[in-house]
Scaffold this motif. Structure first.
Motif, PDB file in Angstrom:
ATOM      1  N   GLN A   1     -98.668  37.974 -35.112  1.00 28.50           N
ATOM      2  CA  GLN A   1     -97.920  38.679 -34.442  1.00 28.50           C
ATOM      3  C   GLN A   1     -97.439  40.305 -35.152  1.00 28.50           C
ATOM      4  N   PHE A   2     -97.818  41.641 -33.957  1.00 27.90           N
ATOM      5  CA  PHE A   2     -97.736  42.325 -33.460  1.00 27.90           C
ATOM      6  C   PHE A   2     -96.239  43.102 -33.679  1.00 27.90           C
ATOM      7  N   HIS A   3     -95.950  43.641 -34.844  1.00 26.53           N
ATOM      8  CA  HIS A   3     -94.137  44.024 -34.970  1.00 26.53           C
ATOM      9  C   HIS A   3     -94.079  45.674 -35.142  1.00 26.53           C
ATOM     10  N   GLY A   4     -94.923  46.081 -35.037  1.00 26.61           N
ATOM     11  CA  GLY A   4     -94.660  47.879 -34.878  1.00 26.61           C
ATOM     12  C   GLY A   4     -94.949  48.493 -33.673  1.00 26.61           C
ATOM     13  N   ASP A   5     -95.543  49.476 -33.388  1.00 24.82           N
ATOM     14  CA  ASP A   5     -95.837  50.347 -32.178  1.00 24.82           C
ATOM     15  C   ASP A   5     -96.843  50.084 -31.060  1.00 24.82           C
ATOM     16  N   GLU A   6     -97.517  48.896 -31.620  1.00 26.61           N
ATOM     17  CA  GLU A   6     -98.596  48.641 -30.442  1.00 26.61           C
ATOM     18  C   GLU A   6     -98.705  48.407 -29.256  1.00 26.61           C
ATOM     19  N   ASN A   7     -98.826  49.330 -28.190  1.00 22.64           N
ATOM     20  CA  ASN A   7     -99.083  48.480 -27.138  1.00 22.64           C
ATOM     21  C   ASN A   7    -100.240  47.685 -26.862  1.00 22.64           C
ATOM     22  N   PRO A   8    -100.033  47.615 -25.499  1.00 20.58           N
ATOM     23  CA  PRO A   8    -100.713  45.941 -25.002  1.00 20.58           C
ATOM     24  C   PRO A   8    -102.040  46.436 -25.304  1.00 20.58           C
ATOM     25  N   GLU A   9    -102.816  47.835 -25.014  1.00 20.58           N
ATOM     26  CA  GLU A   9    -103.993  47.508 -25.311  1.00 20.58           C
ATOM     27  C   GLU A   9    -104.409  47.532 -26.650  1.00 20.58           C
ATOM     28  N   GLN A  10    -104.059  48.218 -27.783  1.00 14.01           N
ATOM     29  CA  GLN A  10    -104.621  48.246 -28.905  1.00 14.01           C
ATOM     30  C   GLN A  10    -103.807  46.543 -29.636  1.00 14.01           C
ATOM     31  N   CYS A  11    -103.230  45.659 -28.618  1.00 14.55           N
ATOM     32  CA  CYS A  11    -103.108  44.315 -29.242  1.00 14.55           C
ATOM     33  C   CYS A  11    -104.254  43.979 -29.108  1.00 14.55           C
ATOM     34  N   GLN A  12    -104.700  43.676 -28.070  1.00 15.09           N
ATOM     35  CA  GLN A  12    -105.849  43.263 -26.856  1.00 15.09           C
ATOM     36  C   GLN A  12    -106.580  43.383 -27.596  1.00 15.09           C
ATOM     37  N   ARG A  13    -107.467  44.348 -27.983  1.00 12.59           N
ATOM     38  CA  ARG A  13    -108.237  45.170 -28.955  1.00 12.59           C
ATOM     39  C   ARG A  13    -107.707  43.943 -30.643  1.00 12.59           C
ATOM     40  N   LEU A  14    -106.887  44.812 -30.691  1.00  9.17           N
ATOM     41  CA  LEU A  14    -106.930  44.359 -32.204  1.00  9.17           C
ATOM     42  C   LEU A  14    -107.502  42.730 -32.174  1.00  9.17           C
TER      43      LEU A  14
END
Length: 214
Positions: free
Chosen positions: A80-93
Motif C-alpha cells: 500500500q503506497f501511502h506517500g507521494d509516489e507517482n504512478p510510475e514510481q509505484c509500478q517500478r517499486l
C-alpha cells in the motif's frame, strides 16, 4: 463489503481480527507513525495469519533498496503506497519485489473534484494498480488522522475498485453500504490506543459492515 483492519502491533489483536473474519490486515512501515512496526515484529505478526487473509505492507516514500530488504524479511501480499509516489514510481517499486499494489490518494475536500479524483484513479489503473484507497488529506500527515473527506467525491464507475478509509468506526460505517466502493479500511476507529486494538470495537465494526453474517 471487504474489510481491512490496519495498524497492528499486537499479536493478540491479529488473532481477534482473524476470528472476526477480517479480509486483510495492514502493517505500517513508516517510522514516524505511532503504529509502525519493525520488520522483525512484522514477520511475527504475519506468521500468525492463516491462508486467505491478506497481509498489506503500508509504506510511505520508501526507497527501492529498503523495500527489497523488507520483502526479503517480511511475508506480505500487497503493497500500500501511502506517500507521494507517482504512478510510475509505484509500478517500478512493485515490480522490484513482484508484488500486487494499491495506492492511497489523500482527498482534499477543498481542492479535489469528482473529475480530478477519477483522473488520478485512471492514471494508477493504467500502470497496474490492483485497487485505489481514498483517505482524507492532511497537510502534515500521510494518514491515520481519523478525519473524513466528502464522500460525494467518490466516483461511480471507477477505473479501479475503491477502498474507503478515513474516520470510519462502528457508528458510521453502515452508511458506506450505498457508496460505490469495494471495501473499507479502519485503524483508529477500532483502537484503545495507537496500535492497540479494542476487541469490542473490532467486533462492533464487523457487525455493522456485515450484519447479514451476524
Amino acid at each position: 463489503m471487504h474489510v481491512k483492519f490496519c495498524g497492528f502491533t499486537q499479536l493478540a489483536d491479529i488473532h481477534t481480527a482473524v476470528a472476526l473474519g477480517a479480509d486483510a490486515v495492514g502493517l505500517v512501515f513508516y517510522p514516524p507513525s505511532p503504529r509502525a512496526v519493525t520488520p522483525v515484529q512484522a514477520q511475527a505478526l504475519s506468521a500468525a495469519l492463516p491462508a486467505f487473509v491478506s497481509v498489506v505492507a503500508l509504506v510511505v516514500n520508501m526507497p527501492q533498496e529498503e523495500l527489497v530488504e523488507l520483502a526479503d524479511t517480511v511475508t506480505f501480499d500487497i503493497i500500500q503506497f501511502h506517500g507521494d509516489e507517482n504512478p510510475e514510481q509505484c509500478q517500478r517499486l512493485a515490480a522490484a519485489v513482484n508484488k500486487r499494489w494499491i495506492k492511497a490518494l489523500r482527498i482534499d475536500t477543498e481542492q479535489d473534484t469528482l473529475a480530478s479524483v477519477s483522473a488520478q484513479i485512471r492514471e494508477f489503473a493504467a500502470v497496474g494498480a490492483s485497487s485505489i484507497l481514498l483517505d482524507a488529506y492532511h497537510q502534515q500527515k500521510y494518514g491515520g488522522t481519523g478525519a473524513r473527506f466528502d464522500w460525494s467525491l467518490i466516483p461511480k464507475g471507477s477505473a479501479l475498485p475503491i477502498i474507503l478509509a478515513g474516520g470510519l468506526d462502528a457508528q458510521n460505517v453502515a452508511a458506506t453500504r450505498d457508496l460505490p466502493i469495494y471495501g473499507v479500511d479502519v485503524s483508529g476507529g477500532i483502537e484503545i490506543d495507537k496500535g492497540k486494538k479494542d476487541p469490542a470495537e473490532m467486533r462492533a465494526f464487523m457487525k455493522a459492515v456485515k450484519r447479514d453474517r451476524w
